[in-house]
Design a protein around this motif. Structure first.
Motif, PDB file in Angstrom:
ATOM      1  N   GLN A   1      34.859 -43.689  52.227  1.00  0.00           N
ATOM      2  CA  GLN A   1      33.747 -44.189  52.394  1.00  0.00           C
ATOM      3  C   GLN A   1      32.408 -43.287  52.440  1.00  0.00           C
ATOM      4  O   GLN A   1      31.995 -43.379  53.361  1.00  0.00           O
ATOM      5  CB  GLN A   1      33.424 -45.134  53.661  1.00  0.00           C
ATOM      6  N   ILE A   2      32.087 -42.922  51.174  1.00  0.00           N
ATOM      7  CA  ILE A   2      31.290 -41.597  51.261  1.00  0.00           C
ATOM      8  C   ILE A   2      29.614 -42.206  51.596  1.00  0.00           C
ATOM      9  O   ILE A   2      29.067 -41.322  52.046  1.00  0.00           O
ATOM     10  CB  ILE A   2      31.151 -41.039  49.523  1.00  0.00           C
ATOM     11  N   ASP A   3      29.354 -43.465  51.258  1.00  0.00           N
ATOM     12  CA  ASP A   3      28.043 -43.684  51.579  1.00  0.00           C
ATOM     13  C   ASP A   3      27.741 -44.290  52.906  1.00  0.00           C
ATOM     14  O   ASP A   3      26.848 -44.525  53.327  1.00  0.00           O
ATOM     15  CB  ASP A   3      27.824 -45.211  50.564  1.00  0.00           C
ATOM     16  N   ASP A   4      28.821 -44.427  53.898  1.00  0.00           N
ATOM     17  CA  ASP A   4      28.585 -44.796  54.998  1.00  0.00           C
ATOM     18  C   ASP A   4      28.803 -43.733  56.196  1.00  0.00           C
ATOM     19  O   ASP A   4      29.976 -43.252  56.137  1.00  0.00           O
ATOM     20  CB  ASP A   4      29.745 -46.178  55.317  1.00  0.00           C
ATOM     21  N   GLU A   5      27.680 -43.803  57.132  1.00  0.00           N
ATOM     22  CA  GLU A   5      27.872 -42.691  58.220  1.00  0.00           C
ATOM     23  C   GLU A   5      28.791 -43.200  59.108  1.00  0.00           C
ATOM     24  O   GLU A   5      28.577 -44.190  59.518  1.00  0.00           O
ATOM     25  CB  GLU A   5      26.280 -42.393  58.750  1.00  0.00           C
ATOM     26  N   LEU A   6      29.452 -42.338  59.864  1.00  0.00           N
ATOM     27  CA  LEU A   6      30.285 -42.688  60.881  1.00  0.00           C
ATOM     28  C   LEU A   6      29.946 -42.212  62.183  1.00  0.00           C
ATOM     29  O   LEU A   6      29.272 -40.975  62.378  1.00  0.00           O
ATOM     30  CB  LEU A   6      31.870 -42.250  60.754  1.00  0.00           C
ATOM     31  N   VAL A   7      30.173 -42.823  63.222  1.00  0.00           N
ATOM     32  CA  VAL A   7      29.855 -42.171  64.631  1.00  0.00           C
ATOM     33  C   VAL A   7      31.197 -42.260  65.645  1.00  0.00           C
ATOM     34  O   VAL A   7      31.802 -43.272  65.608  1.00  0.00           O
ATOM     35  CB  VAL A   7      28.898 -43.277  65.166  1.00  0.00           C
ATOM     36  N   ILE A   8      31.341 -41.051  66.231  1.00  0.00           N
ATOM     37  CA  ILE A   8      32.422 -41.138  67.198  1.00  0.00           C
ATOM     38  C   ILE A   8      31.746 -41.361  68.554  1.00  0.00           C
ATOM     39  O   ILE A   8      30.811 -40.467  68.741  1.00  0.00           O
ATOM     40  CB  ILE A   8      32.953 -39.938  66.974  1.00  0.00           C
ATOM     41  N   ALA A   9      31.993 -42.191  69.267  1.00  0.00           N
ATOM     42  CA  ALA A   9      31.287 -42.520  70.540  1.00  0.00           C
ATOM     43  C   ALA A   9      32.340 -42.827  71.695  1.00  0.00           C
ATOM     44  O   ALA A   9      33.333 -43.252  71.343  1.00  0.00           O
ATOM     45  CB  ALA A   9      30.339 -43.871  70.354  1.00  0.00           C
ATOM     46  N   LYS A  10      31.883 -42.782  72.729  1.00  0.00           N
ATOM     47  CA  LYS A  10      32.655 -43.174  74.131  1.00  0.00           C
ATOM     48  C   LYS A  10      32.064 -44.183  74.818  1.00  0.00           C
ATOM     49  O   LYS A  10      30.716 -43.858  75.366  1.00  0.00           O
ATOM     50  CB  LYS A  10      33.159 -41.784  74.866  1.00  0.00           C
ATOM     51  N   GLY A  11      32.471 -45.186  75.381  1.00  0.00           N
ATOM     52  CA  GLY A  11      31.989 -46.126  76.221  1.00  0.00           C
ATOM     53  C   GLY A  11      31.963 -45.311  77.811  1.00  0.00           C
ATOM     54  O   GLY A  11      32.669 -44.600  77.886  1.00  0.00           O
ATOM     55  N   PRO A  12      31.282 -46.027  78.523  1.00  0.00           N
ATOM     56  CA  PRO A  12      30.855 -45.522  79.942  1.00  0.00           C
ATOM     57  C   PRO A  12      31.997 -45.370  80.776  1.00  0.00           C
ATOM     58  O   PRO A  12      32.408 -44.620  81.617  1.00  0.00           O
ATOM     59  CB  PRO A  12      29.764 -46.216  80.446  1.00  0.00           C
ATOM     60  N   HIS A  13      33.155 -46.481  80.511  1.00  0.00           N
ATOM     61  CA  HIS A  13      34.388 -46.574  81.194  1.00  0.00           C
ATOM     62  C   HIS A  13      35.505 -46.409  80.395  1.00  0.00           C
ATOM     63  O   HIS A  13      36.657 -46.856  80.853  1.00  0.00           O
ATOM     64  CB  HIS A  13      34.464 -48.016  81.807  1.00  0.00           C
ATOM     65  N   ASP A  14      35.322 -45.967  79.291  1.00  0.00           N
ATOM     66  CA  ASP A  14      36.372 -45.949  78.211  1.00  0.00           C
ATOM     67  C   ASP A  14      37.275 -44.625  78.442  1.00  0.00           C
ATOM     68  O   ASP A  14      36.698 -43.554  78.576  1.00  0.00           O
ATOM     69  CB  ASP A  14      35.944 -46.097  76.694  1.00  0.00           C
ATOM     70  N   GLU A  15      38.373 -44.605  78.217  1.00  0.00           N
ATOM     71  CA  GLU A  15      39.115 -43.222  78.106  1.00  0.00           C
ATOM     72  C   GLU A  15      39.407 -42.734  76.706  1.00  0.00           C
ATOM     73  O   GLU A  15      39.772 -41.870  76.353  1.00  0.00           O
ATOM     74  CB  GLU A  15      40.419 -43.397  78.900  1.00  0.00           C
ATOM     75  N   GLU A  16      39.244 -43.725  75.537  1.00  0.00           N
ATOM     76  CA  GLU A  16      39.289 -43.414  74.283  1.00  0.00           C
ATOM     77  C   GLU A  16      37.965 -43.125  73.597  1.00  0.00           C
ATOM     78  O   GLU A  16      36.990 -43.782  74.039  1.00  0.00           O
ATOM     79  CB  GLU A  16      39.908 -44.633  73.725  1.00  0.00           C
ATOM     80  N   TYR A  17      37.860 -42.540  72.458  1.00  0.00           N
ATOM     81  CA  TYR A  17      36.771 -42.355  71.481  1.00  0.00           C
ATOM     82  C   TYR A  17      37.108 -43.479  70.677  1.00  0.00           C
ATOM     83  O   TYR A  17      38.027 -43.502  69.845  1.00  0.00           O
ATOM     84  CB  TYR A  17      37.018 -40.894  70.785  1.00  0.00           C
ATOM     85  N   ALA A  18      35.749 -43.865  70.292  1.00  0.00           N
ATOM     86  CA  ALA A  18      35.794 -45.125  69.214  1.00  0.00           C
ATOM     87  C   ALA A  18      35.173 -44.713  67.913  1.00  0.00           C
ATOM     88  O   ALA A  18      34.192 -44.026  68.163  1.00  0.00           O
ATOM     89  CB  ALA A  18      35.287 -46.429  69.694  1.00  0.00           C
ATOM     90  N   ILE A  19      35.906 -44.927  66.775  1.00  0.00           N
ATOM     91  CA  ILE A  19      34.958 -44.605  65.411  1.00  0.00           C
ATOM     92  C   ILE A  19      34.308 -45.741  65.008  1.00  0.00           C
ATOM     93  O   ILE A  19      34.911 -46.904  64.660  1.00  0.00           O
ATOM     94  CB  ILE A  19      35.945 -43.829  64.666  1.00  0.00           C
ATOM     95  N   PHE A  20      33.000 -45.714  64.697  1.00  0.00           N
ATOM     96  CA  PHE A  20      32.167 -47.041  64.204  1.00  0.00           C
ATOM     97  C   PHE A  20      31.546 -46.488  63.081  1.00  0.00           C
ATOM     98  O   PHE A  20      31.036 -45.172  62.774  1.00  0.00           O
ATOM     99  CB  PHE A  20      31.273 -47.407  65.252  1.00  0.00           C
TER     100      PHE A  20
END
Length: 75
Positions: A33-52
């Protein structure tokens, strides 16, 4: 001060326990998806990293919004 951004957790395209693996998967999604910026983020109580997709950012007062700390942006 870390950057906080709000997302609906259901909008994540992947959840990964390992940061390096999250970056790798994010780069794979980014190539597709060349046109879309992705964010790797972590919630305050999450043990996992989420990609949005950055375009899925929600306002803080949105009913499903939760705060996430931005770890990396993939432009």
């Amino acid at each position: 001060m870390p950057t906080r951004i709000f997302f609906n957790p259901a909008d994540s395209i992947a959840n990964v326990h390992d940061y390096d693996e999250a970056v790798r998967q994010g780069q794979i999604f980014r190539e597709k998806q060349i046109d879309d910026e992705l964010v790797i983020a972590k919630g305050p109580h999450d043990e996992e990293y989420a990609i949005f997709y950055a375009k899925d950012t929600k306002p803080a007062d949105h009913e499903a919004a939760q705060p996430y700390q931005v770890k990396k942006r993939l432009n």
